[in-house]
Write a protein that holds these residues in place. Structure first.
Motif, PDB file in Angstrom:
ATOM      1  N   VAL A 292       0.909  -1.082   0.015  1.00 15.30           N
ATOM      2  CA  VAL A 292       0.037  -0.037   0.090  1.00 15.30           C
ATOM      3  C   VAL A 292       0.939   1.187   0.011  1.00 15.30           C
ATOM      4  O   VAL A 292       0.662   2.222  -0.794  1.00 15.30           O
ATOM      5  CB  VAL A 292      -0.851   0.089   1.435  1.00 15.30           C
ATOM      6  N   ALA A 293       1.949   1.188   0.662  1.00 13.82           N
ATOM      7  CA  ALA A 293       2.732   2.425   0.900  1.00 13.82           C
ATOM      8  C   ALA A 293       3.554   2.745  -0.255  1.00 13.82           C
ATOM      9  O   ALA A 293       3.704   3.866  -0.871  1.00 13.82           O
ATOM     10  CB  ALA A 293       3.677   2.268   2.083  1.00 13.82           C
ATOM     11  N   TYR A 294       4.041   1.625  -1.038  1.00 15.84           N
ATOM     12  CA  TYR A 294       4.733   1.628  -2.041  1.00 15.84           C
ATOM     13  C   TYR A 294       3.997   2.230  -3.307  1.00 15.84           C
ATOM     14  O   TYR A 294       4.164   2.952  -4.021  1.00 15.84           O
ATOM     15  CB  TYR A 294       5.350   0.405  -2.547  1.00 15.84           C
ATOM     16  N   SER A 295       2.614   1.753  -3.261  1.00 18.29           N
ATOM     17  CA  SER A 295       1.776   2.207  -4.588  1.00 18.29           C
ATOM     18  C   SER A 295       1.428   3.537  -4.095  1.00 18.29           C
ATOM     19  O   SER A 295       1.239   4.551  -5.277  1.00 18.29           O
ATOM     20  CB  SER A 295       0.556   1.245  -4.301  1.00 18.29           C
ATOM     21  N   PHE A 296       1.409   3.944  -3.011  1.00 12.69           N
ATOM     22  CA  PHE A 296       0.962   5.357  -2.719  1.00 12.69           C
ATOM     23  C   PHE A 296       2.321   6.222  -3.078  1.00 12.69           C
ATOM     24  O   PHE A 296       1.969   7.382  -3.640  1.00 12.69           O
ATOM     25  CB  PHE A 296       0.781   5.627  -1.114  1.00 12.69           C
ATOM     26  N   ALA A 297       3.582   5.979  -2.670  1.00  8.39           N
ATOM     27  CA  ALA A 297       4.587   6.457  -3.082  1.00  8.39           C
ATOM     28  C   ALA A 297       4.805   6.848  -4.830  1.00  8.39           C
ATOM     29  O   ALA A 297       5.250   7.897  -4.886  1.00  8.39           O
ATOM     30  CB  ALA A 297       5.853   5.582  -2.678  1.00  8.39           C
ATOM     31  N   VAL A 298       4.329   5.758  -5.332  1.00  3.07           N
ATOM     32  CA  VAL A 298       4.353   5.785  -6.932  1.00  3.07           C
ATOM     33  C   VAL A 298       3.317   6.439  -7.400  1.00  3.07           C
ATOM     34  O   VAL A 298       3.394   7.548  -8.503  1.00  3.07           O
ATOM     35  CB  VAL A 298       4.405   4.510  -7.474  1.00  3.07           C
ATOM     36  N   ASN A 299       2.017   6.452  -6.984  1.00  3.82           N
ATOM     37  CA  ASN A 299       0.652   6.841  -7.383  1.00  3.82           C
ATOM     38  C   ASN A 299       0.068   7.869  -6.719  1.00  3.82           C
ATOM     39  O   ASN A 299      -0.941   8.459  -7.215  1.00  3.82           O
ATOM     40  CB  ASN A 299      -0.126   5.606  -7.996  1.00  3.82           C
ATOM     41  N   SER A 300       0.393   8.130  -5.672  1.00  3.28           N
ATOM     42  CA  SER A 300      -0.173   9.170  -4.715  1.00  3.28           C
ATOM     43  C   SER A 300      -1.633   8.494  -4.065  1.00  3.28           C
ATOM     44  O   SER A 300      -2.603   9.235  -3.823  1.00  3.28           O
ATOM     45  CB  SER A 300      -0.106  10.517  -5.077  1.00  3.28           C
ATOM     46  N   THR A 301      -1.882   7.150  -4.124  1.00  3.17           N
ATOM     47  CA  THR A 301      -3.073   6.799  -3.889  1.00  3.17           C
ATOM     48  C   THR A 301      -3.070   5.059  -3.951  1.00  3.17           C
ATOM     49  O   THR A 301      -2.100   4.577  -4.324  1.00  3.17           O
ATOM     50  CB  THR A 301      -4.239   6.846  -5.095  1.00  3.17           C
ATOM     51  N   HIS A 302      -3.814   4.534  -3.284  1.00  3.36           N
ATOM     52  CA  HIS A 302      -3.941   3.005  -3.393  1.00  3.36           C
ATOM     53  C   HIS A 302      -5.406   2.883  -2.966  1.00  3.36           C
ATOM     54  O   HIS A 302      -6.001   3.520  -2.019  1.00  3.36           O
ATOM     55  CB  HIS A 302      -3.041   2.565  -2.311  1.00  3.36           C
ATOM     56  N   PRO A 303      -6.242   1.842  -3.468  1.00  3.52           N
ATOM     57  CA  PRO A 303      -7.571   1.400  -3.039  1.00  3.52           C
ATOM     58  C   PRO A 303      -7.848   0.971  -1.612  1.00  3.52           C
ATOM     59  O   PRO A 303      -9.102   1.362  -1.259  1.00  3.52           O
ATOM     60  CB  PRO A 303      -7.877   0.531  -3.981  1.00  3.52           C
TER      61      PRO A 303
END
Length: 105
Positions: A28-39
């Protein structure tokens, strides 16, 4: 070296451990770092948490050992290596007490 700590809450539809077993907090944190979001990141009211951070670390943003970057439903704390092991447990405990997750990335 700089580090980041994401403070966030599980999405409402992921309200039990069995519903979120396919999600790893680090993903979740990695996805947020890349995309500024996560479902998996849910809607959050962060004011009580921020009040507790202010109580602990003060109001002077220049004297705090971190910088806070606010996002719609989460916060990112950015801090240096020299304070990492001192502040991450404190912020994590405050986050947990307010019902949030704290995930370093």
């Amino acid at each position: 070296m700089s580090h980041n700590l994401l403070v966030w809450k599980w999405a409402e539809e992921l309200d039990t451990p069995s519903k979120r077993r396919k999600y790893k907090m680090s993903d979740v944190a990695y996805s947020f770092a890349v995309n500024s979001t996560h479902p998996a990141i849910g809607v959050s009211e962060l004011s009580v948490f921020l009040d507790k951070i202010t109580d602990k670390f003060g109001t002077n943003e220049l004297e705090r050992p971190f910088v806070i970057e606010p996002y719609e439903n989460c916060l990112v704390f950015n801090y240096g290596s020299e304070v990492r092991f001192d502040i991450v447990p404190v912020i994590g405990q405050i986050a947990s007490g307010c019902g949030f997750n704290a995930t370093e990335f």
